[in-house]
Design an enzyme around this catalytic site. Structure first.
Site, PDB file in Angstrom:
ATOM      1  N   ALA A   1      45.008  58.779  91.399  1.00 11.48           N
ATOM      2  CA  ALA A   1      44.328  60.050  91.072  1.00 11.48           C
ATOM      3  C   ALA A   1      45.259  61.106  90.471  1.00 11.48           C
ATOM      4  CB  ALA A   1      43.656  60.607  92.329  1.00 11.48           C
TER       5      ALA A   1
ATOM      6  N   GLY B   1      47.673  60.351  88.315  1.00  8.25           N
ATOM      7  CA  GLY B   1      48.243  59.804  87.081  1.00  8.25           C
ATOM      8  C   GLY B   1      47.612  60.414  85.837  1.00  8.25           C
ATOM      9  N   ARG B   2      48.098  59.953  84.688  1.00  6.10           N
ATOM     10  CA  ARG B   2      47.618  60.489  83.400  1.00  6.10           C
ATOM     11  C   ARG B   2      46.106  60.306  83.251  1.00  6.10           C
ATOM     12  NH1 ARG B   2      52.834  59.047  82.198  1.00  6.10           N
ATOM     13  NH2 ARG B   2      52.290  56.866  82.486  1.00  6.10           N
TER      14      ARG B   2
ATOM     15  N   ALA C   1      41.203  48.967  86.247  1.00  4.51           N
ATOM     16  CA  ALA C   1      41.666  49.221  84.877  1.00  4.51           C
ATOM     17  C   ALA C   1      43.173  49.041  84.761  1.00  4.51           C
ATOM     18  CB  ALA C   1      41.285  50.639  84.471  1.00  4.51           C
TER      19      ALA C   1
ATOM     20  N   THR D   1      40.853  45.558  80.711  1.00  8.52           N
ATOM     21  CA  THR D   1      42.160  46.088  80.313  1.00  8.52           C
ATOM     22  C   THR D   1      42.001  47.284  79.383  1.00  8.52           C
ATOM     23  OG1 THR D   1      42.201  44.468  78.522  1.00  8.52           O
ATOM     24  CG2 THR D   1      43.359  43.879  80.551  1.00  8.52           C
TER      25      THR D   1
ATOM     26  N   HIS E   1      52.003  52.433  72.032  1.00  8.67           N
ATOM     27  CA  HIS E   1      51.695  53.308  73.169  1.00  8.67           C
ATOM     28  C   HIS E   1      52.788  54.348  73.377  1.00  8.67           C
ATOM     29  CE1 HIS E   1      48.745  50.175  74.217  1.00  8.67           C
ATOM     30  NE2 HIS E   1      48.107  51.141  74.840  1.00  8.67           N
TER      31      HIS E   1
ATOM     32  N   LYS F   1      54.784  54.255  79.008  1.00  9.33           N
ATOM     33  CA  LYS F   1      54.114  53.005  79.420  1.00  9.33           C
ATOM     34  C   LYS F   1      55.129  51.988  79.935  1.00  9.33           C
ATOM     35  CE  LYS F   1      50.570  49.655  78.102  1.00  9.33           C
ATOM     36  NZ  LYS F   1      49.889  49.781  79.411  1.00  9.33           N
TER      37      LYS F   1
ATOM     38  N   GLY G   1      47.882  45.445  78.259  1.00  9.68           N
ATOM     39  CA  GLY G   1      46.803  44.576  78.757  1.00  9.68           C
ATOM     40  C   GLY G   1      45.790  44.305  77.660  1.00  9.68           C
ATOM     41  N   THR G   2      45.495  45.326  76.874  1.00 11.42           N
ATOM     42  CA  THR G   2      44.516  45.164  75.784  1.00 11.42           C
ATOM     43  C   THR G   2      44.997  44.147  74.762  1.00 11.42           C
ATOM     44  OG1 THR G   2      43.961  47.496  76.067  1.00 11.42           O
ATOM     45  CG2 THR G   2      43.193  46.438  74.039  1.00 11.42           C
TER      46      THR G   2
HETATM   47  N1  LIG Z   1      41.908  49.765  81.272  1.00 12.77           N
HETATM   48  C1  LIG Z   1      42.076  50.910  80.608  1.00 12.77           C
HETATM   49  O1  LIG Z   1      41.203  51.386  79.852  1.00 12.77           O
HETATM   50  C2  LIG Z   1      43.336  51.674  80.780  1.00 12.77           C
HETATM   51  C3  LIG Z   1      44.273  51.226  81.648  1.00 12.77           C
HETATM   52  N2  LIG Z   1      45.402  51.944  81.874  1.00 12.77           N
HETATM   53  C4  LIG Z   1      46.283  51.421  82.886  1.00 12.77           C
HETATM   54  O2  LIG Z   1      46.125  52.221  84.048  1.00 12.77           O
HETATM   55  C5  LIG Z   1      47.365  52.276  84.744  1.00 12.77           C
HETATM   56  C6  LIG Z   1      47.739  53.737  84.990  1.00 12.77           C
HETATM   57  O3  LIG Z   1      48.006  54.365  83.768  1.00 12.77           O
HETATM   58  P1  LIG Z   1      48.480  55.905  83.721  1.00 12.77           P
HETATM   59  O4  LIG Z   1      47.424  56.782  84.283  1.00 12.77           O
HETATM   60  O5  LIG Z   1      48.965  56.153  82.354  1.00 12.77           O
HETATM   61  O6  LIG Z   1      49.737  55.819  84.728  1.00 12.77           O
HETATM   62  P2  LIG Z   1      50.501  56.956  85.544  1.00 12.77           P
HETATM   63  O7  LIG Z   1      51.860  56.427  85.785  1.00 12.77           O
HETATM   64  O8  LIG Z   1      50.330  58.275  84.879  1.00 12.77           O
HETATM   65  O9  LIG Z   1      49.706  57.019  86.939  1.00 12.77           O
HETATM   66  C7  LIG Z   1      49.798  56.015  87.905  1.00 12.77           C
HETATM   67  C8  LIG Z   1      49.117  56.489  89.174  1.00 12.77           C
HETATM   68  O10 LIG Z   1      49.164  55.433  90.140  1.00 12.77           O
HETATM   69  C9  LIG Z   1      49.811  55.903  91.322  1.00 12.77           C
HETATM   70  N3  LIG Z   1      50.580  54.830  91.948  1.00 12.77           N
HETATM   71  C10 LIG Z   1      51.594  54.125  91.416  1.00 12.77           C
HETATM   72  N4  LIG Z   1      52.075  53.232  92.310  1.00 12.77           N
HETATM   73  C11 LIG Z   1      51.326  53.391  93.427  1.00 12.77           C
HETATM   74  C12 LIG Z   1      51.331  52.765  94.706  1.00 12.77           C
HETATM   75  N5  LIG Z   1      52.180  51.763  95.007  1.00 12.77           N
HETATM   76  N6  LIG Z   1      50.430  53.197  95.629  1.00 12.77           N
HETATM   77  C13 LIG Z   1      49.568  54.189  95.335  1.00 12.77           C
HETATM   78  N7  LIG Z   1      49.518  54.815  94.156  1.00 12.77           N
HETATM   79  C14 LIG Z   1      50.388  54.416  93.203  1.00 12.77           C
HETATM   80  C15 LIG Z   1      50.703  57.016  90.834  1.00 12.77           C
HETATM   81  O11 LIG Z   1      51.023  57.866  91.916  1.00 12.77           O
HETATM   82  P3  LIG Z   1      52.446  58.636  91.876  1.00 12.77           P
HETATM   83  O12 LIG Z   1      52.505  59.312  90.544  1.00 12.77           O
HETATM   84  O13 LIG Z   1      52.297  59.544  93.000  1.00 12.77           O
HETATM   85  O14 LIG Z   1      53.464  57.563  92.003  1.00 12.77           O
HETATM   86  C16 LIG Z   1      49.791  57.687  89.826  1.00 12.77           C
HETATM   87  O15 LIG Z   1      48.824  58.485  90.477  1.00 12.77           O
HETATM   88  C17 LIG Z   1      48.364  51.477  83.914  1.00 12.77           C
HETATM   89  O16 LIG Z   1      48.412  50.157  84.392  1.00 12.77           O
HETATM   90  C18 LIG Z   1      47.752  51.502  82.519  1.00 12.77           C
HETATM   91  O17 LIG Z   1      48.150  50.426  81.725  1.00 12.77           O
HETATM   92  C19 LIG Z   1      45.641  53.139  81.261  1.00 12.77           C
HETATM   93  C20 LIG Z   1      44.744  53.622  80.362  1.00 12.77           C
HETATM   94  C21 LIG Z   1      43.522  52.915  80.026  1.00 12.77           C
HETATM   95  O1  LIG Z   2      49.022  52.482  79.663  1.00 17.69           O
HETATM   96  C1  LIG Z   2      48.212  52.969  78.846  1.00 17.69           C
HETATM   97  O2  LIG Z   2      48.283  54.126  78.453  1.00 17.69           O
HETATM   98  C2  LIG Z   2      47.116  52.103  78.367  1.00 17.69           C
HETATM   99  N1  LIG Z   2      47.002  50.928  78.913  1.00 17.69           N
HETATM  100  C3  LIG Z   2      45.996  49.974  78.646  1.00 17.69           C
HETATM  101  C4  LIG Z   2      46.613  48.674  78.176  1.00 17.69           C
HETATM  102  O3  LIG Z   2      47.671  48.275  78.690  1.00 17.69           O
HETATM  103  O4  LIG Z   2      46.019  48.012  77.332  1.00 17.69           O
HETATM  104  C5  LIG Z   2      44.879  50.489  77.796  1.00 17.69           C
HETATM  105  C6  LIG Z   2      45.218  51.577  76.833  1.00 17.69           C
HETATM  106  O5  LIG Z   2      45.642  51.040  75.631  1.00 17.69           O
HETATM  107  C7  LIG Z   2      46.167  52.619  77.373  1.00 17.69           C
END
Ligand SMILES: NC(=O)C1=CN([C@@H]2O[C@H](COP(=O)(O)OP(=O)(O)OC[C@H]3O[C@@H](n4cnc5c(N)ncnc54)[C@H](OP(=O)(O)O)[C@@H]3O)[C@@H](O)[C@H]2O)C=CC1
Ligand SMILES: O=C(O)C1=N[C@H](C(=O)O)C[C@H](O)C1
Length: 253
Positions: A8, A10-11, A86, A111, A142, A146, A152-153
């Site tokens: 929650a 994260g980005r 995701a 993904t 990206h 990252k 993943g995509t």
């Molecule tokens: N499927 C899709 O459409 C998309 C997928 N993604 C994927 O989503 C994931 C997150 O991306 P993004 O938001 O950029 O990442 P961030 O690094 O900004 O956020 C990650 C979040 O996960 C939390 N976290 C990490 N490790 C743990 C843990 N062991 N236990 C509990 N919480 C944890 C972090 O908490 P803290 O900061 O406190 O460590 C933070 O809140 C990535 O795998 C990315 O590839 C991203 C965009 C689109």
């Molecule tokens: O980490 C990201 O930012 C994203 N991750 C996903 C991936 O690994 O494909 C989806 C999106 O492209 C953004």
């Protein structure tokens, strides 16, 4: 509906929190690892314990990291709930766990939560089969934060291309070329990662032949696309039977 959000702070997670806060739904619980960097409603349970998260949610959306996803999946075996996953970069064990949980509750893994990429995925499958002699090379771009590569995509797109040609991706995927590597083999599928700045996400699948090439590109310009996509599929998922679903199932495409 009461959402549980893994990652929650994260980005993507922060955007998800804001969208749900301004909707008719609520956030039952949030899970993250480090310090609390944003405010939550006072009724939201803040935890780093997956069991507590599941107990306080009707559906869980996970944009976090593989270790966090794993702990949610492990807890979901005891306390099954609809899960929208995701997070990328999951290993074989984590993917198998997802399969186990999907026997007990509906689970959707994507993904990429954007509609555009879902369509791109269908297009590349069709083109890969029709343009059999064309070389396939995928480039993803990206932001510099990252942590997993290729994205993943990109792996999902590569998998679709390979499957359409009856190939095993593990045998044909090439993720780097350097030095005297020799000429490209016919079945190779190149998958390359570029990292820099604030690029939200860009995927190009190119089909190259002598005399012509075709490139299909998707560019995400806002993370809101992913957050809104995840909310949309959650609303569909909560009415489904246990099973492992794709974004195509949820979008009916
Ligand atoms: N499927 C899709 O459409 C998309 C997928 N993604 C994927 O989503 C994931 C997150 O991306 P993004 O938001 O950029 O990442 P961030 O690094 O900004 O956020 C990650 C979040 O996960 C939390 N976290 C990490 N490790 C743990 C843990 N062991 N236990 C509990 N919480 C944890 C972090 O908490 P803290 O900061 O406190 O460590 C933070 O809140 C990535 O795998 C990315 O590839 C991203 C965009 C689109
Ligand atoms: O980490 C990201 O930012 C994203 N991750 C996903 C991936 O690994 O494909 C989806 C999106 O492209 C953004």
């Amino acid at each position: 509906m009461k959402y549980g959000i893994v990652g929650a702070t994260g980005r993507v997670g922060q955007i998800l929190v804001n969208i749900i806060k301004n909707s008719d739904d609520s956030i039952g619980a949030v899970m993250f690892e480090g310090p609390q960097t944003i405010e939550f409603e006072k009724e939201t349970v803040i935890t780093n314990d997956a069991k507590t998260l599941l107990e306080n949610s009707d559906v869980v959306i996970d944009f976090s990291a593989p270790a966090a996803t794993q702990s949610v999946l492990e807890a979901a075996i005891e306390n099954p709930k609809p899960l929208v996953i995701a997070t990328t970069g999951l290993n074989d064990h984590q993917q198998n766990l997802m399969l186990e949980v999907s026997k007990l509750a509906p689970v959707l893994y994507a993904t990429n939560m954007s509609l555009g990429v879902a369509i791109l995925n269908k297009l590349v499958s069709m083109v890969s089969e029709k343009l059999r002699d064309f070389d396939i090379e995928i480039v993803e771009q990206h932001h510099h934060f990252k942590v997993d590569a290729p994205s993943g995509t990109a792996l999902t797109l590569a998998e679709s291309c390979a499957k359409a040609r009856g190939l095993d991706l593990k045998e044909v995927m090439v993720t780097g070329r350097s030095g005297h590597v020799g000429a490209r083999t016919k079945d190779e599928i190149g998958v390359f990662a570029v990292r820099g700045g604030d690029v939200v996400g860009r995927h190009t699948v190119g089909f190259y032949n002598e005399g012509e090439f075709l490139e299909l590109n998707h560019t995400a310009t806002s993370r809101e696309t992913f957050a809104r996509g995840a909310i949309k599929v959650s609303k569909w998922l909560v009415n489904q039977k246990p099973g492992l679903y794709s974004i195509n199932d949820a979008l009916g495409i």
